[in-house]
Write a protein that holds these residues in place. Structure first.
Motif, PDB file in Angstrom:
ATOM      1  N   LEU A  12       0.802  -1.233   0.000  1.00 20.33           N
ATOM      2  CA  LEU A  12       0.000   0.000   0.000  1.00 20.33           C
ATOM      3  C   LEU A  12       0.830   1.277   0.000  1.00 20.33           C
ATOM      4  O   LEU A  12       0.288   2.384  -0.009  1.00 20.33           O
ATOM      5  CB  LEU A  12      -0.936   0.001   1.207  1.00 20.33           C
ATOM      6  N   ALA A  13       2.163   1.119   0.004  1.00 22.83           N
ATOM      7  CA  ALA A  13       3.024   2.284  -0.167  1.00 22.83           C
ATOM      8  C   ALA A  13       3.681   2.214  -1.544  1.00 22.83           C
ATOM      9  O   ALA A  13       4.638   2.930  -1.820  1.00 22.83           O
ATOM     10  CB  ALA A  13       4.079   2.333   0.936  1.00 22.83           C
ATOM     11  N   SER A  14       3.178   1.311  -2.397  1.00 24.25           N
ATOM     12  CA  SER A  14       3.700   1.099  -3.761  1.00 24.25           C
ATOM     13  C   SER A  14       5.133   0.574  -3.777  1.00 24.25           C
ATOM     14  O   SER A  14       5.860   0.766  -4.745  1.00 24.25           O
ATOM     15  CB  SER A  14       3.594   2.384  -4.611  1.00 24.25           C
ATOM     16  N   ARG A  15       5.537  -0.112  -2.657  1.00 20.59           N
ATOM     17  CA  ARG A  15       6.851  -0.743  -2.625  1.00 20.59           C
ATOM     18  C   ARG A  15       6.791  -2.124  -3.262  1.00 20.59           C
ATOM     19  O   ARG A  15       5.826  -2.857  -3.039  1.00 20.59           O
ATOM     20  CB  ARG A  15       7.316  -0.947  -1.174  1.00 20.59           C
ATOM     21  N   THR A  16       7.817  -2.471  -3.998  1.00 17.33           N
ATOM     22  CA  THR A  16       7.955  -3.846  -4.482  1.00 17.33           C
ATOM     23  C   THR A  16       8.642  -4.640  -3.380  1.00 17.33           C
ATOM     24  O   THR A  16       8.842  -4.112  -2.262  1.00 17.33           O
ATOM     25  CB  THR A  16       8.831  -3.888  -5.747  1.00 17.33           C
ATOM     26  N   ASP A  17       9.096  -5.861  -3.668  1.00 13.39           N
ATOM     27  CA  ASP A  17       9.800  -6.596  -2.618  1.00 13.39           C
ATOM     28  C   ASP A  17      11.275  -6.198  -2.526  1.00 13.39           C
ATOM     29  O   ASP A  17      12.038  -6.796  -1.780  1.00 13.39           O
ATOM     30  CB  ASP A  17       9.595  -8.120  -2.727  1.00 13.39           C
ATOM     31  N   ASP A  18      11.686  -5.169  -3.270  1.00 13.34           N
ATOM     32  CA  ASP A  18      13.019  -4.561  -3.132  1.00 13.34           C
ATOM     33  C   ASP A  18      12.775  -3.148  -2.591  1.00 13.34           C
ATOM     34  O   ASP A  18      12.084  -2.351  -3.230  1.00 13.34           O
ATOM     35  CB  ASP A  18      13.700  -4.526  -4.511  1.00 13.34           C
ATOM     36  N   MET A  19      13.306  -2.852  -1.398  1.00 14.83           N
ATOM     37  CA  MET A  19      12.970  -1.591  -0.723  1.00 14.83           C
ATOM     38  C   MET A  19      13.435  -0.347  -1.492  1.00 14.83           C
ATOM     39  O   MET A  19      13.008   0.763  -1.190  1.00 14.83           O
ATOM     40  CB  MET A  19      13.556  -1.579   0.700  1.00 14.83           C
ATOM     41  N   ALA A  20      14.311  -0.521  -2.484  1.00 16.65           N
ATOM     42  CA  ALA A  20      14.750   0.635  -3.274  1.00 16.65           C
ATOM     43  C   ALA A  20      13.903   0.814  -4.540  1.00 16.65           C
ATOM     44  O   ALA A  20      14.119   1.752  -5.305  1.00 16.65           O
ATOM     45  CB  ALA A  20      16.220   0.471  -3.662  1.00 16.65           C
ATOM     46  N   ILE A  21      12.955  -0.100  -4.753  1.00 20.67           N
ATOM     47  CA  ILE A  21      12.194  -0.051  -6.014  1.00 20.67           C
ATOM     48  C   ILE A  21      10.692   0.033  -5.736  1.00 20.67           C
ATOM     49  O   ILE A  21      10.132  -0.798  -5.017  1.00 20.67           O
ATOM     50  CB  ILE A  21      12.497  -1.286  -6.906  1.00 20.67           C
ATOM     51  N   PHE A  22      10.075   1.051  -6.308  1.00 20.08           N
ATOM     52  CA  PHE A  22       8.629   1.241  -6.216  1.00 20.08           C
ATOM     53  C   PHE A  22       8.023   0.935  -7.591  1.00 20.08           C
ATOM     54  O   PHE A  22       8.712   0.986  -8.601  1.00 20.08           O
ATOM     55  CB  PHE A  22       8.317   2.699  -5.852  1.00 20.08           C
ATOM     56  N   ALA A  23       6.731   0.643  -7.601  1.00 21.12           N
ATOM     57  CA  ALA A  23       6.043   0.492  -8.892  1.00 21.12           C
ATOM     58  C   ALA A  23       4.669   1.118  -8.755  1.00 21.12           C
ATOM     59  O   ALA A  23       4.011   0.984  -7.707  1.00 21.12           O
ATOM     60  CB  ALA A  23       5.943  -0.973  -9.295  1.00 21.12           C
ATOM     61  N   ILE A  24       4.250   1.856  -9.783  1.00 20.36           N
ATOM     62  CA  ILE A  24       2.990   2.613  -9.711  1.00 20.36           C
ATOM     63  C   ILE A  24       2.244   2.535 -11.042  1.00 20.36           C
ATOM     64  O   ILE A  24       2.834   2.343 -12.098  1.00 20.36           O
ATOM     65  CB  ILE A  24       3.256   4.098  -9.341  1.00 20.36           C
ATOM     66  N   GLY A  25       0.919   2.679 -10.968  1.00 17.41           N
ATOM     67  CA  GLY A  25       0.104   2.780 -12.182  1.00 17.41           C
ATOM     68  C   GLY A  25      -0.294   1.428 -12.753  1.00 17.41           C
ATOM     69  O   GLY A  25      -0.335   0.404 -12.062  1.00 17.41           O
ATOM     70  N   ASP A  26      -0.569   1.430 -14.062  1.00 16.71           N
ATOM     71  CA  ASP A  26      -1.140   0.254 -14.732  1.00 16.71           C
ATOM     72  C   ASP A  26      -0.234  -0.974 -14.687  1.00 16.71           C
ATOM     73  O   ASP A  26      -0.694  -2.080 -14.952  1.00 16.71           O
ATOM     74  CB  ASP A  26      -1.394   0.563 -16.216  1.00 16.71           C
ATOM     75  N   CYS A  27       1.064  -0.791 -14.417  1.00 18.60           N
ATOM     76  CA  CYS A  27       1.964  -1.962 -14.432  1.00 18.60           C
ATOM     77  C   CYS A  27       1.946  -2.716 -13.109  1.00 18.60           C
ATOM     78  O   CYS A  27       2.688  -3.674 -12.939  1.00 18.60           O
ATOM     79  CB  CYS A  27       3.395  -1.564 -14.808  1.00 18.60           C
ATOM     80  N   THR A  28       1.099  -2.302 -12.150  1.00 18.29           N
ATOM     81  CA  THR A  28       1.148  -2.941 -10.830  1.00 18.29           C
ATOM     82  C   THR A  28      -0.047  -3.854 -10.555  1.00 18.29           C
ATOM     83  O   THR A  28      -1.101  -3.719 -11.161  1.00 18.29           O
ATOM     84  CB  THR A  28       1.166  -1.890  -9.691  1.00 18.29           C
TER      85      THR A  28
END
Ligand code: FAD
Length: 415
Positions: A271-287
């Motif tokens: 819910l914070a748009s974090r992936t399972d790598d704390m340095a990488i976020f993902a947002i929008g239609d690709c999530t």
């Protein structure tokens, strides 16, 4: 998080990528931001591509998310016509299509989705189009003239909007839908029937329960869509609108968690748009994201979702408190109808109708067995839409009788 001397790389310069870059600046990120997009133009809005842009009622400037000078003014290094081709998580770098390698402290993946292709003969014929980008919309626009014939494969929102725009431009339109009703994947039967009748009355032919066998052409150009029952729907242009698939390949290849079933993919985020790598976020239609109101994960292809997730990622990176989860919402414009949808109709067993379908001003409330309002589909009924969003957010329980009673105001219902 400390934000000194760091670099944020954003992969994908669409609605989510462009918005998160601007929000990072608004929330106080002063260090470097590089925004990388494979399209040759700055971030723009896609919703008008099937609506006002097709009918010639929107200008190129009005599509842009921000004027192009905004990016240099905000010290955002916008690289256009450039792809992120891979991620090296151990080194914290991305490789670009121009052979450059960029180091990141935070990487935000905002690659959107692409139109799903049909695994059928003839999809490579000239005149077979999809509608995802401004370039796609320009091709479709050029084909819609008085007397021309458009076949739309897929009766989803984009297909219905394109058919309405085709009619506005004097072209003939036929919608070909595999299911027994249009909008079968995304709306209830009452709304499907309403839109089907509305389109029909405006000259759109609709074929439901219609399976496409292939696209047929002469001299490399499409002449019609062949159905499995043998009929040919003649056309000069076919628009394939059968859903979208997340652009998650570079995340998948880098070992980030992604949806693996055949549901359009998607990079798994929290819910914070974090992936399972704390340095990488993902947002929008690709999530593929949590839907806390519905206790499940899902993919939302909408502008409000792109903005909500952009806010989540930017807030966390800038050390601000997390925004509260929003009720998912979406809109669609067809003819003089404005459809607004709040929520998702999971687990609904009943539909309350508030307003008048014949007057094209009504709202459909989807209810669970214990009276929870899961979703509201409102046609030309903005008050019901707004009230519906509040009701869904508060998990307020209502009976069908009280919702349908027009002597009870929306304010009272939502209170
Ligand atoms: P996008 O806007 O698709 O942007 C992703 C960008 O990333 C693209 O430019 C893509 O080329 C680029 N990219 C992909 N891979 C890479 C890579 N490896 N490197 C660099 N760049 C890359 N939503 C609504 O809420 N209401 C509507 O009425 C509505 N109508 C729509 C009508 C149409 C025709 C379409 C296509 C969409 C519509 N949507 C609507 C959906 C909405 O536009 C999307 O949900 C929104 O654009 C999602 O933003 P995004 O940034 O995730 O993806």
């Amino acid at each position: 998080m400390d934000n000194q001397s760091r670099h944020i790389v954003i992969a994908g310069a669409g609605h989510a990528g462009g918005s998160v870059a601007a929000m990072l600046r608004q929330l106080g990120w002063r260090e470097a931001i590089t925004l990388i997009g494979e399209e040759p133009i700055p971030p723009y809005q896609r919703p008008p591509l099937s609506k006002a842009w097709l009918t010639g009622q929107a200008t190129a400037e009005s599509l842009a998310l921000k004027p192009v000078q905004f990016y240099s003014g905000a010290a955002i290094d916008l690289r256009m016509s450039c792809r992120v081709v891979s991620i090296n998580r151990a080194e914290k770098t991305v490789a670009l299509s121009d052979n450059e390698t960029l180091a990141y402290d935070y990487l935000i993946l905002a690659m959107g989705a692409r139109a799903r292709r049909l695994p059928l003969p003839g999809t490579d014929l000239a005149g077979v189009l999809e509608l995802r980008s401004a370039a796609d919309a320009d091709r479709l626009k050029a084909a819609l003239n008085p007397g021309s014939r458009l076949a739309v494969i897929g009766g989803g929102y984009i297909g219905l909007e394109a058919a309405a725009s085709a009619r506005a431009l004097g072209a003939a339109a036929t919608i070909i839908e595999r299911e027994s009703r249009v909008l079968a994947r995304v709306a209830g039967p009452i709304l499907s029937n309403f839109f089907q009748s509305f389109h029909h009355a405006r000259g759109v032919a609709i074929e439901v329960d219609a399976q496409v066998a292939g696209l047929e052409g002469t001299g490399g150009r499409i002449v019609g869509v062949r159905l499995v029952d043998g009929r040919l729907i003649p056309c000069e242009t076919a628009l394939v609108g059968v859903g979208a698939v997340a652009n998650d390949e570079i995340a998948r290849e880098a070992g980030l968690s992604c949806e693996t079933t055949d549901q359009g993919g998607g990079i798994v985020v929290d819910l914070a748009s974090r992936t399972d790598d704390m340095a990488i976020f993902a947002i929008g239609d690709c999530t593929r994201r949590p839907l806390p109101l519905y206790a499940r994960m899902g993919r939302l292809e909408s502008v409000p979702n792109a903005l909500e997730q952009a806010k989540q990622a930017a807030s966390l990176i800038c050390g601000k408190s997390s925004p509260l989860p929003e009720v998912p919402w979406f809109w669609s414009d067809q003819y003089d109808l404005r459809l607004q949808i709040a929520g998702l109709p999971f687990d609904a067993v009943d539909i309350a109708v508030r307003g008048n379908l014949d007057a094209a001003k009504f709202a459909l409330f989807h209810l669970t067995a214990d009276g929870n309002v899961q979703a509201v589909e409102a046609v030309n009924a903005p008050t019901e839409f707004m009230g519906g969003r509040r009701i869904i957010a508060r998990r307020k329980r209502l009976t069908r009788a009280v919702i349908e009673d027009m002597s009870v105001s929306m304010q009272e219902l939502a209170a």
